[in-house]
Design a protein around this motif. Structure first.
Motif, PDB file in Angstrom:
ATOM      1  N   THR C 163      10.495  12.773  33.200  1.00 46.60           N
ATOM      2  CA  THR C 163      11.951  12.723  33.383  1.00 46.60           C
ATOM      3  C   THR C 163      12.640  13.689  32.424  1.00 46.60           C
ATOM      4  O   THR C 163      13.502  14.490  32.813  1.00 46.60           O
ATOM      5  N   TRP C 164      12.237  13.620  31.167  1.00 49.17           N
ATOM      6  CA  TRP C 164      12.837  14.523  30.186  1.00 49.17           C
ATOM      7  C   TRP C 164      12.545  15.988  30.508  1.00 49.17           C
ATOM      8  O   TRP C 164      13.432  16.832  30.450  1.00 49.17           O
ATOM      9  N   TYR C 165      11.311  16.230  30.843  1.00 53.78           N
ATOM     10  CA  TYR C 165      10.926  17.605  31.152  1.00 53.78           C
ATOM     11  C   TYR C 165      11.801  18.171  32.271  1.00 53.78           C
ATOM     12  O   TYR C 165      12.349  19.267  32.147  1.00 53.78           O
ATOM     13  N   PHE C 166      11.953  17.409  33.328  1.00 51.60           N
ATOM     14  CA  PHE C 166      12.716  17.955  34.451  1.00 51.60           C
ATOM     15  C   PHE C 166      14.229  17.924  34.239  1.00 51.60           C
ATOM     16  O   PHE C 166      14.960  18.687  34.870  1.00 51.60           O
ATOM     17  N   SER C 167      14.680  17.068  33.342  1.00 52.26           N
ATOM     18  CA  SER C 167      16.122  17.218  33.057  1.00 52.26           C
ATOM     19  C   SER C 167      16.358  18.534  32.335  1.00 52.26           C
ATOM     20  O   SER C 167      17.393  19.185  32.526  1.00 52.26           O
ATOM     21  N   ILE C 168      15.391  18.945  31.544  1.00 48.09           N
ATOM     22  CA  ILE C 168      15.526  20.248  30.889  1.00 48.09           C
ATOM     23  C   ILE C 168      15.471  21.380  31.916  1.00 48.09           C
ATOM     24  O   ILE C 168      16.334  22.268  31.933  1.00 48.09           O
ATOM     25  N   ILE C 169      14.487  21.334  32.771  1.00 49.25           N
ATOM     26  CA  ILE C 169      14.361  22.384  33.794  1.00 49.25           C
ATOM     27  C   ILE C 169      15.632  22.430  34.652  1.00 49.25           C
ATOM     28  O   ILE C 169      16.225  23.495  34.876  1.00 49.25           O
ATOM     29  N   ASN C 170      16.042  21.267  35.106  1.00 52.73           N
ATOM     30  CA  ASN C 170      17.254  21.207  35.922  1.00 52.73           C
ATOM     31  C   ASN C 170      18.465  21.775  35.192  1.00 52.73           C
ATOM     32  O   ASN C 170      19.261  22.525  35.752  1.00 52.73           O
ATOM     33  N   SER C 171      18.603  21.395  33.941  1.00 54.51           N
ATOM     34  CA  SER C 171      19.748  21.877  33.173  1.00 54.51           C
ATOM     35  C   SER C 171      19.742  23.391  33.072  1.00 54.51           C
ATOM     36  O   SER C 171      20.772  24.046  33.230  1.00 54.51           O
ATOM     37  N   LEU C 172      18.567  23.939  32.818  1.00 53.74           N
ATOM     38  CA  LEU C 172      18.466  25.393  32.704  1.00 53.74           C
ATOM     39  C   LEU C 172      18.890  26.073  33.997  1.00 53.74           C
ATOM     40  O   LEU C 172      19.635  27.049  33.993  1.00 53.74           O
TER      41      LEU C 172
END
Lengths: 196, 196, 196, 196
Positions: C163-172
């Motif tokens: 979840t954390w990983y993809f919130s970062i990817i999404n944010s970027l």
DNA sequence: TATGAATGAGAGTTCATTCAT
DNA sequence: AATGAATGAACTCTCATTCAT
């Protein structure tokens, strides 16, 4: 069926723009800048309020545009003054008649009214400073002197007399001081001011 | 530090009211009814915006009050006209001088301006209908005829000539058409209109 | 000049529709829903403003259509994830690369941006509730666990880390946080997050 | 009974201004510049719509003021960075924690969001050009190098790694990418990016 | 089908008026 | 009685949507 072509569209735009300016001129002349609501202009032009803004960025711009174009027009007309036919007296008489002409009414009203009003956009004040009334006076001085020499006009400072004469004409126009019964003063009565 | 008594309070109220009217007169005269913001009146009177409303119910009422009082004042003055000293010519000359007097400037400006403006309250239009300019004219007609008989004034319809003459005077006043260099036209130049 | 037949017309319609959606995607992605004017979409698609409305009933509908189709597309792609080749680490690495790919930029930007924005149509909020990000996470959990077992990924709650990983990817993606000099972070730097 | 004195009035004005800015910040941050209606700001601040305009000339000016003041505030804070206590790793860890702090949420959201948005006033774009993110990076490079020497950070270009790291932090903030279940990524997970 | 002029609902802004102090 | 902050109705202006061509 097919969409209008460029030329037709340009014509529509030009006509609409002109129509809005004419309507606005009429309302501005009668009610002043602040007293004029955009809704009144729209009503006078029989269009929607929003349409005004497809042709002018703001009420202010519309106002400035009208003043500016009228000043340019009047500047062009002034250039012809010297070559008008007739004696000096007749020349000034005709000029007076033209200024008081019903057709030019709104234009003169608006210009004179705005020249003195304190509630117009800054830009308009600047325009008036550039196109001072003195231009007209300066052009008429040689004509007036010719008239003095021929005895048509009284002696006295030409500039002073002409300035006074045209402040009266201007005032009459701007105030639309038309008496209901007698109308505007006769040009020949007005021209008594320029007589001994 | 005893509290002010009744009489003193009344006096303060009267003075304030007068102060507000004077300030409003000045601003209304220059900027017209719509062009005048209540904040400008407050600033001109050096009081707060809210205070106006303890003396007048609205901007409209303030405006109407001023117009009304000025009309009544002018009515009273008119009643003295017939008994002014001098020949008919001198009488009208003095009347003209009085109208153009700097001290009355704002009052006349406001009245004339409002008479023609389309952006004033309905009530004001009514007031002007009652106090038509004709009252002045009517009072002057006998005087003018006396002047015609004595040869001071030209033949012709007295009402027409007087109407025209005063539309010119009024226009000059309302427009504050004071040329910077030469000022208002000389009364004697103006009175040429009433000469042959 | 025979008229186009049914089939050709349908094709033109489809192409136009696609063209409008592409243009709208681009502008919506950059300027958000409220920040986008229909005139901008028309300009981007090189068509007239009115034409949009022969293909979509409203700006809102156009927006919703785009979001909806993109969500369905992404759903279809997700179904293939499990069968991608490579080790778990490589699978997630490739998925990341795909998401950051320039070609998908606008689509991801729009989706992510709209997911958080408070100024989108109600309907869009509903769509996002249905297609929660969790679907992606749920599909990846088994893969991640396999990776944990093989020692490619660190211990810890798989769902939390993903979840954390993809919130970062999404944010970027949504922020288009591309540094001018260094570009988007390297996939291998990003994947450090999934390392001990 | 007696009117408020100057000092009290000044305080009211200051408080009101602050209140409007806080309300606007909140709404702008969530809905962006165009997506925010002045009526929303008024509602959020529990005041009338008109009152906003006694404190700011326009929605645009209000927006610019907020951005400008925040940039100055952040500039001042940055100047203290070098003197923060702890090892390089701890310094950057604390800085990260501060940026992700709930209290600063709206401020960072608004700044980051506006930095990338294409629908903000021109002036704001200029402000962002002046206060580039690079300032932060430049200040941190010496700290990072110290950390590299002490083995806390991996080898590699300091500027590149820091740039990437903070584009991630910024993206997270701006997107408010808080997972409902797990919240924002742990600072220690984030800092893995700065590890070997 | 395609165009862009025209509309009107709604947003931003002004200012006469009210009201707490 | 006096102040000026606060309100809200009315105004200026914008833009999604419609419509004549």
């Amino acid at each position: 069926m097919s969409p209008l072509n460029r030329q037709q569209l340009d014509q529509i735009r030009d006509e609409r723009r002109e129509q809005i300016k004419q309507a606005a001129l009429k309302v501005f002349a009668r009610r002043g800048y602040t007293g004029t609501k955009t809704s009144m202009i729209a009503a006078e032009a029989s269009i929607s309020e929003g349409l005004i803004y497809r042709y002018f960025n703001s009420k202010k711009e519309l106002f400035i545009t009208i003043i500016q174009e009228m000043m340019e027009e009047s500047k062009r007309e002034l250039e012809h003054i010297e070559h008008l036919p007739g004696t000096p007296f007749e020349q000034i008489r005709n000029l007076t008649l033209n200024m008081l002409d019903e057709n030019n009414k709104f234009a003169f009203m608006l210009i004179q009214r705005s020249r003195k009003a304190d509630d117009v956009p800054e830009k308009v004040a600047q325009i008036f400073e550039q196109h001072s009334t003195n231009v007209l006076i300066d052009l008429l001085i040689p004509i007036f002197i010719k008239g003095q020499n021929s005895g048509e006009f009284p002696l006295g400072e030409p500039r002073k007399l002409l300035t006074w004469y045209f402040s009266i004409i201007n005032s009459l126009i701007i105030q639309d001081q038309v008496d209901e019964e007698y109308g505007l003063p006769d040009v020949d009565v007005l021209m008594r001011i320029l007589k001994k």
